[in-house]
Design a protein around this motif. Structure first.
Motif, PDB file in Angstrom:
ATOM      1  N   GLN A  67       0.838  -1.205   0.000  1.00  0.00           N
ATOM      2  CA  GLN A  67       0.000   0.000   0.000  1.00  0.00           C
ATOM      3  C   GLN A  67       0.877   1.261   0.000  1.00  0.00           C
ATOM      4  O   GLN A  67       0.595   2.222  -0.713  1.00  0.00           O
ATOM      5  CB  GLN A  67      -0.914  -0.022   1.220  1.00  0.00           C
ATOM      6  N   THR A  68       1.943   1.236   0.787  1.00  0.00           N
ATOM      7  CA  THR A  68       2.870   2.374   0.823  1.00  0.00           C
ATOM      8  C   THR A  68       3.515   2.592  -0.535  1.00  0.00           C
ATOM      9  O   THR A  68       3.624   3.722  -1.015  1.00  0.00           O
ATOM     10  CB  THR A  68       3.960   2.141   1.894  1.00  0.00           C
ATOM     11  N   LYS A  69       3.944   1.495  -1.174  1.00  0.00           N
ATOM     12  CA  LYS A  69       4.579   1.591  -2.499  1.00  0.00           C
ATOM     13  C   LYS A  69       3.584   2.102  -3.538  1.00  0.00           C
ATOM     14  O   LYS A  69       3.937   2.901  -4.408  1.00  0.00           O
ATOM     15  CB  LYS A  69       5.149   0.237  -2.923  1.00  0.00           C
ATOM     16  N   ASN A  70       2.325   1.650  -3.444  1.00  0.00           N
ATOM     17  CA  ASN A  70       1.300   2.132  -4.380  1.00  0.00           C
ATOM     18  C   ASN A  70       1.052   3.628  -4.201  1.00  0.00           C
ATOM     19  O   ASN A  70       0.854   4.353  -5.171  1.00  0.00           O
ATOM     20  CB  ASN A  70      -0.001   1.354  -4.209  1.00  0.00           C
ATOM     21  N   LYS A  71       1.087   4.086  -2.948  1.00  0.00           N
ATOM     22  CA  LYS A  71       0.919   5.517  -2.690  1.00  0.00           C
ATOM     23  C   LYS A  71       2.101   6.297  -3.257  1.00  0.00           C
ATOM     24  O   LYS A  71       1.927   7.349  -3.869  1.00  0.00           O
ATOM     25  CB  LYS A  71       0.778   5.786  -1.190  1.00  0.00           C
ATOM     26  N   GLN A  72       3.321   5.765  -3.085  1.00  0.00           N
ATOM     27  CA  GLN A  72       4.507   6.412  -3.666  1.00  0.00           C
ATOM     28  C   GLN A  72       4.386   6.474  -5.181  1.00  0.00           C
ATOM     29  O   GLN A  72       4.716   7.492  -5.793  1.00  0.00           O
ATOM     30  CB  GLN A  72       5.771   5.652  -3.291  1.00  0.00           C
ATOM     31  N   LEU A  73       3.918   5.387  -5.780  1.00  0.00           N
ATOM     32  CA  LEU A  73       3.737   5.341  -7.231  1.00  0.00           C
ATOM     33  C   LEU A  73       2.758   6.421  -7.676  1.00  0.00           C
ATOM     34  O   LEU A  73       3.052   7.203  -8.584  1.00  0.00           O
ATOM     35  CB  LEU A  73       3.220   3.962  -7.644  1.00  0.00           C
ATOM     36  N   TYR A  74       1.608   6.492  -7.019  1.00  0.00           N
ATOM     37  CA  TYR A  74       0.606   7.495  -7.366  1.00  0.00           C
ATOM     38  C   TYR A  74       1.171   8.912  -7.180  1.00  0.00           C
ATOM     39  O   TYR A  74       1.005   9.775  -8.044  1.00  0.00           O
ATOM     40  CB  TYR A  74      -0.653   7.317  -6.520  1.00  0.00           C
ATOM     41  N   ASP A  75       1.852   9.139  -6.052  1.00  0.00           N
ATOM     42  CA  ASP A  75       2.407  10.474  -5.778  1.00  0.00           C
ATOM     43  C   ASP A  75       3.438  10.873  -6.822  1.00  0.00           C
ATOM     44  O   ASP A  75       3.459  12.028  -7.273  1.00  0.00           O
ATOM     45  CB  ASP A  75       3.034  10.524  -4.375  1.00  0.00           C
ATOM     46  N   GLN A  76       4.302   9.928  -7.217  1.00  0.00           N
ATOM     47  CA  GLN A  76       5.312  10.250  -8.229  1.00  0.00           C
ATOM     48  C   GLN A  76       4.665  10.607  -9.564  1.00  0.00           C
ATOM     49  O   GLN A  76       5.063  11.573 -10.213  1.00  0.00           O
ATOM     50  CB  GLN A  76       6.273   9.072  -8.413  1.00  0.00           C
ATOM     51  N   ILE A  77       3.667   9.828  -9.956  1.00  0.00           N
ATOM     52  CA  ILE A  77       2.982  10.115 -11.222  1.00  0.00           C
ATOM     53  C   ILE A  77       2.254  11.453 -11.140  1.00  0.00           C
ATOM     54  O   ILE A  77       2.353  12.284 -12.047  1.00  0.00           O
ATOM     55  CB  ILE A  77       2.006   8.973 -11.590  1.00  0.00           C
TER      56      ILE A  77
END
Length: 199
Positions: A135-145
């Protein structure tokens, strides 16, 4: 009688056609200029990104998936090893049970049950930790995009950047509005320097 009715219908049809032509003949230029206005008006700048391509080709996502898959694999191996050890202990207990006293048998059985509960609790905790990390990695992915799109949009001034997936909410997307490659190239370019700093 029928011929008179047919002649009357033909005459009425011609009269209606002439009236229609005369009525709309004068309004045609005004109608032409009205239809020209929307062509001149600038439409909203809407582009889309193919989400499937973005996820499969974005280096951050690929690296994250490798790490998470590795952790899942390690967890499965660890749990399988603990399970085999417990099975071996149970088999050994069953062989020795006839020679044990009733008290020794109860104590060993309680110990094995506790070990089984500990393994189940460990599996539950590890699965929750792995889900939280994902979940943390998915949030990082979304934030980066999102951050990249926000930065790039300072120049492009898109009003909307839609996420397109086949079978998703958008039924059709014009390939001319596809910005997947440009955005993917930019994201990977920004991600590479971050990775080289870590190493």
């Amino acid at each position: 009688m029928k011929n008179a009715s047919l002649i009357l219908n033909v005459v009425l049809t011609i009269a209606v056609a002439i009236l229609y032509y005369l009525h709309f003949k004068d309004q045609q230029p005004a109608g032409a200029s009205v239809s020209a206005k929307p062509a001149e008006a600038k439409g909203r700048a809407i582009v889309y990104v193919n989400v499937d391509s973005l996820l499969t080709k974005y280096d951050f996502f690929k690296d994250t998936q490798k790490v998470l898959e590795s952790k899942r694999f390690q967890l499965e191996n660890e749990l399988a090893t603990k399970g085999r050890n417990l099975q071996n202990k149970v088999a050994f207990f069953q062989q020795r049970a006839p020679t044990m006293t009733q008290e020794q048998g109860r104590a060993t059985e309680a110990s094995l049950q506790k070990e089984q509960q500990d393994i189940l609790a460990y599996r539950e905790r590890a699965a929750q930790n792995l889900a939280a990390e994902e979940q943390t990695k998915n949030k990082q992915l979304y934030d980066q995009i999102y951050d990249y799109l926000k930065k790039v949009n300072a120049q492009n001034k898109y009003e909307f950047v839609l996420g397109y997936t086949k079978g998703g909410g958008i039924l059709f997307a014009d390939p001319a509005a596809d910005q997947t490659k440009a955005i993917l190239d930019g994201l990977n370019k920004e991600y590479q320097p971050k990775e080289t700093k870590k190493k």
